[in-house]
Write an enzyme that holds these catalytic residues in place. Structure first.
Site, mmCIF file in Angstrom:
data_model
loop_
_atom_site.group_PDB
_atom_site.id
_atom_site.type_symbol
_atom_site.label_atom_id
_atom_site.label_comp_id
_atom_site.label_asym_id
_atom_site.label_seq_id
_atom_site.Cartn_x
_atom_site.Cartn_y
_atom_site.Cartn_z
ATOM 1 N NE ARG A 1 43.462 39.908 39.166
ATOM 2 C CZ ARG A 1 44.036 41.015 39.659
ATOM 3 N NH1 ARG A 1 45.234 40.977 40.179
ATOM 4 N NH2 ARG A 1 43.377 42.159 39.615
ATOM 5 N NE ARG B 1 40.872 50.286 44.048
ATOM 6 C CZ ARG B 1 41.640 49.567 43.253
ATOM 7 N NH1 ARG B 1 42.115 50.070 42.150
ATOM 8 N NH2 ARG B 1 41.942 48.334 43.569
ATOM 9 N NE ARG C 1 41.076 46.524 37.127
ATOM 10 C CZ ARG C 1 41.909 45.497 36.946
ATOM 11 N NH1 ARG C 1 41.483 44.416 36.318
ATOM 12 N NH2 ARG C 1 43.133 45.561 37.377
ATOM 13 C CE LYS D 1 48.720 49.300 42.313
ATOM 14 N NZ LYS D 1 48.188 49.592 40.984
ATOM 15 N NE ARG E 1 46.994 41.611 36.579
ATOM 16 C CZ ARG E 1 46.864 42.745 37.263
ATOM 17 N NH1 ARG E 1 47.808 43.157 38.078
ATOM 18 N NH2 ARG E 1 45.791 43.497 37.135
#
Ligand code: 5GP
Ligand code: MG
Length: 379
Positions: free
Chosen positions: A323, A278, A335, A203, A317
């Site tokens: 992150r 969400r 998640r 995204k 990532r």
């Protein structure tokens, strides 16, 4: 009543005069007086008004009803804020003394019927004897639920109206005629895209080119929140703890942030919502937010990838961006789990609304991008 009505950024023109409304209410009241003639002081009917929109209608109706009745009011807060369960909360709760009563729900307007459906199911749990529905207005093109509307004063086309108790952003209730949004001059409608997909679907990667091609404002809740966290605001501190544990931030916080951006952002042709909604509750809140200004979600653009690829891409990532919420495998698993349980039901939600557009997210960045463009070019 040839005056236009200006409220905030919108212009409304007269649709139904107060004389017409009066006649329609006379008709409905006459029928109700016949149907409830056998009510007595010992067994009065319950007139249950839904605030705030029905306030003028119910006052006019009350003056015309001649059978014994008890007046009550309730208020449904459209869509619950604190939890992400999708449940609807009542601001003024229904009291238990409705048991065995004949209840008449008095509504201002029935649109999708979601409000009525919630209220009826709550009443069914209270052992009432009978439930009937009386509404000033209905939009037959939109109302597709099976619940019977017993007393309908007027049918209107699927347009956004205000006045006579109904509001636009809480304003405009105080008129004696009903007005309709004048969109003859506002033909430049804002686009609202929901960018959907599991974590790691790409995204963030694709958003940039979508924003550029369609002149959109990219609203990433993750980034909005991370900037609050970086600035160390109270909201940021609250959000930090939740995100680090892989949990969702409370709906009302996110909704408030989004709505503020809708209002403050100028000179774009639309918005690309990334990470919001969400949950079903958030999707409903978004619909309600947009409906208040006569707008709606344009499309849900959904990037799909299989689960193993989710884990692979997030691990990748974490290495690149560092992150904190990507680094720990148990946080990632949580998640993904949260996504499947709470977010995935949105697919069905948007499918039913005929707004769902699924795109295969497996492939090169360019391949996925051109699939997205071929879908979005049609809007
Ligand atoms: P439903 O739950 O049936 O989709 O929508 C019912 C509620 O949405 C109404 O009670 C009202 O608050 C709001 N609503 C639906 N259509 C309109 C409209 O055209 N104008 C205004 N002002 N509110 C509307
Ligand atoms: Mg209402």
């Amino acid at each position: 009543m040839d005056q236009k009505l200006h409220i905030l950024d919108k212009v409304f023109r007269p649709l139904i005069s107060h004389e017409e409304i009066d006649k329609a209410i006379d008709r409905v009241a006459r029928q109700m007086n016949l149907d409830y003639a056998d009510c007595t002081d010992e067994h009065p009917a319950i007139l249950l008004c839904t605030l705030n929109g029905a306030v003028i209608f119910v006052a006019e109706l009350l003056k015309r009803l001649h059978f014994p009745l008890i007046f009550k009011a309730c208020k449904l807060s459209s869509y619950s804020g604190t939890q992400s369960t999708g449940s609807v909360r009542t601001d003024i709760p229904l009291s238990a003394d409705l048991i065995g009563r004949r209840v008449i729900i008095v509504e201002d307007i029935v649109d999708s019927g979601a409000t009525i459906e919630t209220l009826v199911s709550q009443l069914k749990g209270l052992d009432v004897k009978e439930i009937r529905i009386c509404t000033l207005l209905v939009k037959p093109e939109v109302y597709k639920k099976s619940i019977k509307l017993d007393y309908v004063a007027m049918e209107i086309p699927n347009r956004f109206i205000v006045g006579y108790g109904l509001d636009y952003n809480e304003l405009g209730r105080n008129t004696r005629d009903i007005y309709v949004l004048d969109d003859t001059k506002t033909d430049k409608t804002m686009k609202y895209y929901v960018l959907f997909g599991p974590p790691g679907a790409g995204k963030g990667t694709q958003a940039g080119s979508m924003v550029e091609r369609y002149h959109l404002c990219h609203l990433s809740t993750g980034e909005l929140l991370r900037s609050e966290i970086a600035a160390g605001t109270p909201l940021g501190l609250q959000a930090k703890a939740l995100i680090e544990a892989g949990n969702l931030v409370p709906d009302e916080v996110v909704e408030g942030m989004i709505e503020a951006r809708f209002r403050s952002t100028k000179d774009v042709e639309g918005f690309l919502l990334d990470g919001f909604p969400r949950t079903i509750a958030q999707a409903r809140a978004l619909d309600a937010m947009l409906a208040r200004s006569g707008e709606s979600v344009t499309a849900c653009v959904s990037l799909m990838i299989p689960d193993p690829l989710i884990h692979e891409r997030i691990a990748h990532r974490a290495n690149i961006e560092g992150r904190a919420d990507d680094a720990r495998p148990e946080v990632v698993s949580n998640r993904v789990k949260t996504y499947h349980e709470k977010t995935e039901p949105l697919i069905e939600y948007y499918r039913q609304a005929e707004r769902y557009h699924e795109i295969d997210g497996v492939g090169t960045i360019e391949e996925v991008r051109s699939r997205i463009f071929s879908v979005m070019d049609q809007f």
